[in-house]
Design a protein around this motif. Sequence first.
Motif: not given
Length: 629
Positions: A94-121
């Motif tokens: 996670l610290i490596l992700l924080l060191m990238t160019r990802l902004n806060n919304s891309e990190l938080v929303l992207g990780k949350m929605l990515a974990s819910l793909i199977n649930v939506f399916a």
Amino acid sequence: MFIGPVFTREAAVTPRRSKFYVYRAVYVAALFLLMCTAWLVLAGTQVIASVGDMARFGASIFHILAPIQLCLVIFFAAFSAAGAVAQEKDRKTLILLLMTRLNNSELVLGKMLASLINVFALIMAAAPVFCALFLFGGVSAAQVFRVLLVTFITALAAGSIGSTIALWREKTFQTLALTAMLVTVLLGFSVVVSQRVLFDRLLGISAADWATAINPIWAVMEGANPFPTVEGNLASIGGVIGLHVLIMSLGIVIMNGIAIALVRVWNPSREARRGKEMEAKQLEESIWGAEHDMAKMDEATAQSATDQNAANEQRRSGHVDARTTEVKIDHRQVWENPILWRETQTWAYGRKVLIIKFVYLALAVAATYMLYGMVAAGTAVYRGDQLGTTIPPIAWGIVPLYLISLVIVNALAVTSVTNERDGQALDLLLVTDLTPKEFTFGKLWGVMWVTREMILAPLAVTAYLWIAGAMQLDSFLFVTSGLVVMYFFVTMLGLHCGMTYANSRTAIGVSLGTVFFLFLGVITCILLMISFTESFHFQLFPFLGFVAGGGLGLYVAIGHRNPSPAILTATLLLPGISFFAIVSFLLGKGFEVALATALAYGFTTVAMLIPAISQFDIEVGRRSGNDED
């Protein structure tokens, strides 16, 4: 791309995995199996003489499947999001992700929605199954749409809760436990609102409608009704379902807004920053004092020679100065079993575990207060009603307390092993002289010691019900003995899954999922039996498919990666014995229920324990084909 590359990558990679299709196929097959079981129960005990009978069956099975799916979605969404973020923290990525160019919304929303793909399916895969109920009648397209809408928005809300707590807390156990308890608190808050304790009417909407809109389970049952409540101010927002969507949407925005604003404040944690600062300070002091130490080296050598000469003179004269020979050693005495000593005598899971204990004890106090009100009002047990007699009202207050307790104990058990693996400490433990018994029993008793408040609190509440007269002595003894067996079962199940699966997220998912599915399977059987017939003696044949499917799923979860004849026997017999216990419970035979529970889950516990203390086969990711991702 509007939510970042984290979600985009997961959306592109997930369909390439075979598990993505296996999960959907198994889920749809399970729903279809439930429909077939309900039909066999109805056709085997009643005469279907008209179209109205078919329509009543369609409506009944729809009202059963809708809340069951919602409970699954809440569980999977919350723990999938929490587990995904917790795994990034455990692996220090996670610290490596924080060191990238990802902004806060891309990190938080992207990780949350990515974990819910199977649930939506899974939600979308279930839509055709619900639409198939049109063939029976009694179910309309509007009902199915409302149910799917509530389920979808609840999945987003549960995922937001799990993701936010995981970003906040450092330890995986803290994340899982707080997620489970927060979901329970939110569901319990709706009960408080429904009792008109806080208000009777707010913004022109009654307290009962507010409670239904807050509680997703009540909301989905309202959506399943052919004519949901639409009156007064509710008409302008789509009724109770519209109010529920607004409340959940507001909660999603608030939770994710907090996570986006504070993700870089929470991570890395203050403990990690403090440790890095101390290391830097120590390094600076060591560099600064290097020359000073070298300057004193000659002086120390000379002093050592002088002290040695003085000691020799003392030995020759027969006098020894205690001040020069006394050595003070200040250390903590480690027990014979170092694993048990570490689990019980140190803060192995962080000091914030006290927060979890405090929140759970607060839940226990709230449940006790609610039960006290029911006992004082004389509504703890209904007389003369089949449903009220078999499932007394006090069960709705105490059973969630039992479930949360079992989930917390199981979560700590599985994370006690996965944390060792993710922290690179498991390999070191395996090359020491620790015996399998020391490791297994150290973890087993250590987990129970750390979670002793979660174990003793439900037992104390049960004792209160017996003292208050809401429970007979024999029922109290049966419930207490069953709880003790279940605590050993969930603890050993967590250790077994932690040892068997090298991927921490998979181990946590299998362990918690097994506990949840066992609980949900029992509830589903009870609902099917009560909804369609009261002849519980002759229902084994309709439930054979349900029992066989449960046994197969249980074996795949805990037995196929580390097979043994005992585990195979236990997994195949456990669903059947559980069905016998359910029938005995509905018939009011408490001793049979306690005996069946002790035999089934006790034998399964021993079946998992024996290989752990004999073979000591812990998966550390070295086997071929072991890529869980």
